[in-house]
Design an enzyme around this catalytic site. Structure first.
Site, PDB file in Angstrom:
ATOM      1  N   TYR A 296      36.018  32.324  49.177  1.00  0.00           N
ATOM      2  CA  TYR A 296      35.289  31.608  50.229  1.00  0.00           C
ATOM      3  C   TYR A 296      34.197  32.460  50.888  1.00  0.00           C
ATOM      4  O   TYR A 296      33.092  31.991  51.118  1.00  0.00           O
ATOM      5  CB  TYR A 296      36.233  31.061  51.317  1.00  0.00           C
ATOM      6  CG  TYR A 296      35.518  30.230  52.364  1.00  0.00           C
ATOM      7  CD1 TYR A 296      35.113  28.930  52.070  1.00  0.00           C
ATOM      8  CD2 TYR A 296      35.212  30.758  53.616  1.00  0.00           C
ATOM      9  CE1 TYR A 296      34.432  28.172  53.016  1.00  0.00           C
ATOM     10  CE2 TYR A 296      34.527  30.020  54.551  1.00  0.00           C
ATOM     11  CZ  TYR A 296      34.139  28.720  54.256  1.00  0.00           C
ATOM     12  OH  TYR A 296      33.465  27.987  55.178  1.00  0.00           O
TER      13      TYR A 296
ATOM     14  N   LYS B 226      42.198  41.789  35.964  1.00  0.00           N
ATOM     15  CA  LYS B 226      42.487  40.490  35.354  1.00  0.00           C
ATOM     16  C   LYS B 226      41.200  39.692  35.416  1.00  0.00           C
ATOM     17  O   LYS B 226      40.691  39.394  36.500  1.00  0.00           O
ATOM     18  CB  LYS B 226      43.595  39.753  36.113  1.00  0.00           C
ATOM     19  CG  LYS B 226      43.829  38.334  35.594  1.00  0.00           C
ATOM     20  CD  LYS B 226      44.839  37.563  36.444  1.00  0.00           C
ATOM     21  CE  LYS B 226      44.979  36.131  35.939  1.00  0.00           C
ATOM     22  NZ  LYS B 226      45.931  35.326  36.758  1.00  0.00           N
TER      23      LYS B 226
ATOM     24  N   ILE C 260      47.464  37.478  31.626  1.00  0.00           N
ATOM     25  CA  ILE C 260      48.272  36.933  32.716  1.00  0.00           C
ATOM     26  C   ILE C 260      48.005  35.434  32.683  1.00  0.00           C
ATOM     27  O   ILE C 260      47.093  34.929  33.329  1.00  0.00           O
ATOM     28  CB  ILE C 260      47.906  37.591  34.064  1.00  0.00           C
ATOM     29  CG1 ILE C 260      48.052  39.124  33.942  1.00  0.00           C
ATOM     30  CG2 ILE C 260      48.787  37.061  35.185  1.00  0.00           C
ATOM     31  CD1 ILE C 260      47.559  39.910  35.145  1.00  0.00           C
TER      32      ILE C 260
END
Length: 309
Positions: free
Chosen positions: A116, A171, A213
């Protein structure tokens, strides 16, 4: 500071991002969380993560996030690496949660690019450096521009890796495959690169990735782990076969915002009560039917399994 050689050797393969199960009342179902973790480890999952995107961390209070980490840490019991997500859009909260994870003795913490706020690359550097400097445990950056609104550039990541020895990997939930190639070019081949995009799990291994993941591991932990096992054993044909075998499941689980389809699927499997906290909700009945049709080609569904909307 340690060079983290030992833990970097262990942090490979399928690190499953476990959902956060809720009761119908909306409270966290810790007993089911424990059962899910035991099932994953028994199924061959190489590592466990909680309170990442799949775990709905923005729907949890800070206290609940700490509780989820504590319960998961105990359930894992050192059998596989434990890598909870400790990031948020709030800088002080991120440091607090990462310190809590360190106190628990986790193997590493996964810290998301703040969502955000859309910080600049310089601000991202300052944020992650402050988090890394606040703890001594390994940090895995979590870059997911589709949900944060900003992309961690490879050069920013390389600067952090160079200045903060405990930032050991990333990741990348990034569909830009050129970008992820440049991550290893900039950060070095010993940097741990994980795919967070299901269709890039196998390709990421081919360029030197450490694993993935993948949310899909929540419903097919054995096959998702086997992709890595086969590749690591040199059986690339088997890994590629599994890659394509999992593709229809990957596709249907992302036809709505994760983890809504995933929780619907786990409800159909009888693994959880399919409950999300607003503003998240289960998929439409039409999509749930599509999920069921795809899912039953992978697993045996109990006849009594139902979902609600």
């Amino acid at each position: 500071m340690s060079d983290f050689t030992s833990i970097k050797k262990r942090l490979r393969g399928s690190i499953a991002p476990i959902i956060t199960p809720f009761y119908e009342s909306g409270s966290v179902d810790f007993e089911t969380l424990e059962r899910l973790i035991h099932w994953h480890i028994e199924s061959g999952t190489h590592g466990i993560s909680v309170t990442g995107t799949t775990g709905e961390p923005s729907s949890l209070t800070v206290e609940e996030r700490v509780q989820v980490m504590e319960v998961a840490m105990k359930a894992v019991g050192g059998r596989v690496p434990f890598v909870p997500g400790t990031g948020s859009t709030n800088h002080d909260e991120t440091i607090y949660l990462t310190k809590k994870a360190e106190e628990m003795g986790v193997d590493a913490a996964m810290v998301i690019v703040p969502y955000y706020n859309k910080p600049s690359q310089h601000a991202l550097y300052k944020h992650f450096k402050a988090v890394a400097d606040a703890v001594s445990i390994p940090i895995i950056v979590y870059n997911i521009p589709g949900r944060t609104g900003v992309n961690m550039e490879p050069k920013t990541l390389a600067r952090l890796h160079n200045d903060c020895p405990n930032i050991i990997g990333v990741k990348e939930s990034n569909k830009d495959f050129e970008h992820v190639n440049r991550v290893l070019l900039e950060c070095g081949r010993d940097f741990l690169l994980y795919s967070g995009i299901e269709l890039l799990c196998y390709p990421m291994l081919a360029i030197g990735g450490a694993g993935y993941i993948s949310a899909t591991a929540n419903v097919e932990p054995k096959k998702v782990a086997e992709v890595y096992d086969a590749y690591a054993a040199g059986n690339h044909d088997r890994a590629l076969e599994l890659h394509y075998e999992l593709m229809p499941l990957n596709d249907v689980l992302f036809k709505d915002t994760n983890p809504a389809p995933l929780k619907a699927a786990l409800g159909m499997m009888g693994k959880i009560k399919p409950v999300l906290r607003l503003p998240m909700d289960l998929p439409t009945e039409a999509l749930q039917q599509e999920i069921r049709e795809v899912l039953q080609t992978y697993v045996d569904l109990p006849s009594t399994s139902v979902t609600s909307n």
